[in-house]
Design an enzyme around this catalytic site. Structure first.
Site, PDB file in Angstrom:
ATOM      1  N   LYS A  88       0.843  -1.202   0.000  1.00  0.00           N
ATOM      2  CA  LYS A  88       0.000   0.000   0.000  1.00  0.00           C
ATOM      3  C   LYS A  88       0.873   1.245   0.000  1.00  0.00           C
ATOM      4  O   LYS A  88       0.636   2.193  -0.753  1.00  0.00           O
ATOM      5  CB  LYS A  88      -0.935  -0.001   1.222  1.00  0.00           C
ATOM      6  CG  LYS A  88      -2.054  -1.022   1.096  1.00  0.00           C
ATOM      7  CD  LYS A  88      -2.925  -1.153   2.344  1.00  0.00           C
ATOM      8  CE  LYS A  88      -3.901  -2.310   2.148  1.00  0.00           C
ATOM      9  NZ  LYS A  88      -4.896  -2.460   3.199  1.00  0.00           N
TER      10      LYS A  88
ATOM     11  N   GLN B  46      -5.019  -1.809   9.355  1.00  0.00           N
ATOM     12  CA  GLN B  46      -4.890  -3.104   8.693  1.00  0.00           C
ATOM     13  C   GLN B  46      -5.533  -4.199   9.556  1.00  0.00           C
ATOM     14  O   GLN B  46      -5.286  -4.280  10.758  1.00  0.00           O
ATOM     15  CB  GLN B  46      -3.399  -3.393   8.436  1.00  0.00           C
ATOM     16  CG  GLN B  46      -3.135  -4.613   7.588  1.00  0.00           C
ATOM     17  CD  GLN B  46      -3.703  -4.488   6.166  1.00  0.00           C
ATOM     18  OE1 GLN B  46      -3.767  -3.407   5.597  1.00  0.00           O
ATOM     19  NE2 GLN B  46      -4.118  -5.598   5.604  1.00  0.00           N
TER      20      GLN B  46
ATOM     21  N   ASP C 193     -11.229   2.875   3.741  1.00  0.00           N
ATOM     22  CA  ASP C 193     -11.538   1.440   3.600  1.00  0.00           C
ATOM     23  C   ASP C 193     -13.051   1.224   3.484  1.00  0.00           C
ATOM     24  O   ASP C 193     -13.492   0.142   3.092  1.00  0.00           O
ATOM     25  CB  ASP C 193     -11.052   0.682   4.851  1.00  0.00           C
ATOM     26  CG  ASP C 193      -9.800  -0.149   4.596  1.00  0.00           C
ATOM     27  OD1 ASP C 193      -9.554  -0.530   3.436  1.00  0.00           O
ATOM     28  OD2 ASP C 193      -9.090  -0.429   5.577  1.00  0.00           O
TER      29      ASP C 193
HETATM   30  N1  LIG Z   1      -7.871  -2.577   6.491  1.00  0.00           N
HETATM   31  C1  LIG Z   1      -7.934  -3.595   5.609  1.00  0.00           C
HETATM   32  N2  LIG Z   1      -7.527  -4.815   5.965  1.00  0.00           N
HETATM   33  C2  LIG Z   1      -7.604  -5.834   5.059  1.00  0.00           C
HETATM   34  C3  LIG Z   1      -8.088  -5.623   3.752  1.00  0.00           C
HETATM   35  C4  LIG Z   1      -8.514  -4.317   3.415  1.00  0.00           C
HETATM   36  O1  LIG Z   1      -8.989  -4.051   2.277  1.00  0.00           O
HETATM   37  N3  LIG Z   1      -8.418  -3.339   4.367  1.00  0.00           N
HETATM   38  N4  LIG Z   1      -8.062  -6.642   2.811  1.00  0.00           N
HETATM   39  C5  LIG Z   1      -7.282  -7.835   3.074  1.00  0.00           C
HETATM   40  C6  LIG Z   1      -5.824  -7.762   2.717  1.00  0.00           C
HETATM   41  N5  LIG Z   1      -5.452  -6.850   1.622  1.00  0.00           N
HETATM   42  C7  LIG Z   1      -5.365  -5.548   1.883  1.00  0.00           C
HETATM   43  O2  LIG Z   1      -5.302  -5.082   2.961  1.00  0.00           O
HETATM   44  C8  LIG Z   1      -5.006  -7.321   0.332  1.00  0.00           C
HETATM   45  C9  LIG Z   1      -4.899  -8.651   0.054  1.00  0.00           C
HETATM   46  C10 LIG Z   1      -4.361  -9.081  -1.177  1.00  0.00           C
HETATM   47  C11 LIG Z   1      -3.939  -8.177  -2.125  1.00  0.00           C
HETATM   48  C12 LIG Z   1      -3.296  -8.601  -3.404  1.00  0.00           C
HETATM   49  O3  LIG Z   1      -2.870  -7.775  -4.183  1.00  0.00           O
HETATM   50  N6  LIG Z   1      -3.153  -9.895  -3.675  1.00  0.00           N
HETATM   51  C13 LIG Z   1      -2.381 -10.371  -4.812  1.00  0.00           C
HETATM   52  C14 LIG Z   1      -1.479 -11.491  -4.371  1.00  0.00           C
HETATM   53  C15 LIG Z   1      -0.525 -11.055  -3.304  1.00  0.00           C
HETATM   54  C16 LIG Z   1       0.423 -12.154  -2.853  1.00  0.00           C
HETATM   55  O4  LIG Z   1       1.301 -12.524  -3.642  1.00  0.00           O
HETATM   56  O5  LIG Z   1       0.308 -12.578  -1.683  1.00  0.00           O
HETATM   57  C17 LIG Z   1      -3.285 -10.880  -5.922  1.00  0.00           C
HETATM   58  O6  LIG Z   1      -4.355 -11.419  -5.609  1.00  0.00           O
HETATM   59  O7  LIG Z   1      -2.875 -10.720  -7.064  1.00  0.00           O
HETATM   60  C18 LIG Z   1      -4.078  -6.846  -1.849  1.00  0.00           C
HETATM   61  C19 LIG Z   1      -4.599  -6.420  -0.642  1.00  0.00           C
HETATM   62  C20 LIG Z   1      -7.379  -8.193   4.560  1.00  0.00           C
HETATM   63  N7  LIG Z   1      -7.159  -7.072   5.393  1.00  0.00           N
END
Ligand SMILES: Nc1nc2c(c(=O)[nH]1)N[C@@H](CN(C=O)c1ccc(C(=O)N[C@@H](CCC(=O)O)C(=O)O)cc1)CN2
Ligand SMILES: [Mg+2]
Length: 288
Positions: free
Chosen positions: A53, A97, A120
């Site tokens: 992020k 987070q 968020d």
């Molecule tokens: N405050 C928050 N906490 C959490 C959120 C959120 O939106 N706000 N969502 C999830 C985790 N998350 C962001 O925080 C998130 C998860 C995954 C990805 C992502 O880009 N995934 C990639 C693969 C990444 C990897 O290699 O591990 C993909 O799918 O291509 C972005 C954001 C829980 N907590």
């Protein structure tokens, strides 16, 4: 024939480019959009997401600040940190987070974030406004899915959308956003009996259960659009979604991969919301 791949990396990049232009315009007016990211404890996955992020903010010229607190932080001191951020002029978006350590009540923490900085879209006021179709910050993952559908030219009105999963941050809001675009929405979850009898009816199937490769060919109708929100590890510790991609490929008309589908959209929409928060503030000043 293979299903068409919905490429979240490419669509996300296109949106980020337009967000970057908005950042440039704000900076010309003397305002740098600022995001505060609060990370409590040492969950490795959370630390990675937070780093991504921050990097994404920097890449488009936004300011970001990490507030890193130890695992044993009390709820009281976390709330005090959020109050400080609520009152800071240079911070337009705040995110905590998730998940938080067990001794902290997530609901209380999220409700403390000022609604105008809740990028968020998780606070009760933001959720209520979303339910009522009022202007507010939409939760980043379901918002990102709506953008994937829009950029892929997929019709929503009149379609039957079936959601598998009912979490506060994905399943529930996802259904609402699709409903607002005139889909007929069915929610299913872990206690739904005979799940395939529901999912097989879906024109748009949203998999948000959090179980590796859970959705198989028996769940999917020929020609359905399949959106995979899951991020899991399989038995070989390889990243995978909730959908068994190889089985469903060729049955679905369109499918999102994991990684590279919904995931990149979550951070993209966070940037989008934060820039919007900064623009809202500027508009407010102009109106005064
Ligand atoms: N405050 C928050 N906490 C959490 C959120 C959120 O939106 N706000 N969502 C999830 C985790 N998350 C962001 O925080 C998130 C998860 C995954 C990805 C992502 O880009 N995934 C990639 C693969 C990444 C990897 O290699 O591990 C993909 O799918 O291509 C972005 C954001 C829980 N907590
Ligand atoms: Mg907790």
């Amino acid at each position: 024939m293979s299903s068409a791949i919905i490429n979240g990396k490419e669509i996300g990049q296109e949106i980020r480019n337009s967000v970057a232009e908005r950042v440039t315009r704000l900076k010309e007016q003397g305002l740098t959009p600022g995001l505060a990211v609060v990370l409590v404890g040492d969950n490795q996955a959370s630390a990675t997401y937070v780093r991504n992020k921050q990097k994404s903010c920097e890449a488009i010229g936004m300011f970001s600040e990490l507030i890193k607190l130890p695992e044993e932080t009390t709820q009281e001191s976390l709330l005090a940190q959020i109050e400080l951020l609520n009152n800071r002029e240079d911070i337009h978006g705040i995110l905590v987070q998730l998940p938080l350590p067990k001794h902290i009540d997530e609901d209380i923490v999220i409700a403390t974030i000022a609604v105008e900085k809740d990028v968020d879209g998780f606070s009760p006021v933001s959720v209520g406004k979303m339910m009522l179709g009022q202007e507010t910050f939409l939760p980043c993952t379901p918002f990102g899915v709506m953008k994937l559908l829009e950029f892929s030219g997929i019709e929503i009105a009149g379609k039957h959308a079936v959601i598998v999963g009912r979490s506060h941050i994905v399943g529930k809001p996802m259904g609402q956003l699709l409903l607002q675009k005139d889909a007929t929405v069915t929610y299913t979850h872990s206690k739904t009996p005979n799940l395939p009898s529901f999912t097989k009816q879906a024109d748009i199937l949203i998999a948000a259960v959090g179980r590796a490769n859970f959705i198989t060919k028996e769940h999917v109708k020929e020609g359905a659009v399949v959106i995979d929100v899951g991020i899991n590890r399989d038995e070989n510790n390889k990243l995978c979604g909730d959908v068994n991609f190889n089985e469903v490929d060729g049955i679905a008309s369109h499918i999102t991969p994991v990684p590279g589908g919904v995931g990149p959209m979550t951070i993209t929409m966070l940037l989008f919301n934060t820039v919007q928060a900064a623009e809202n503030k500027l508009e407010h000043i102009v109106k005064l």
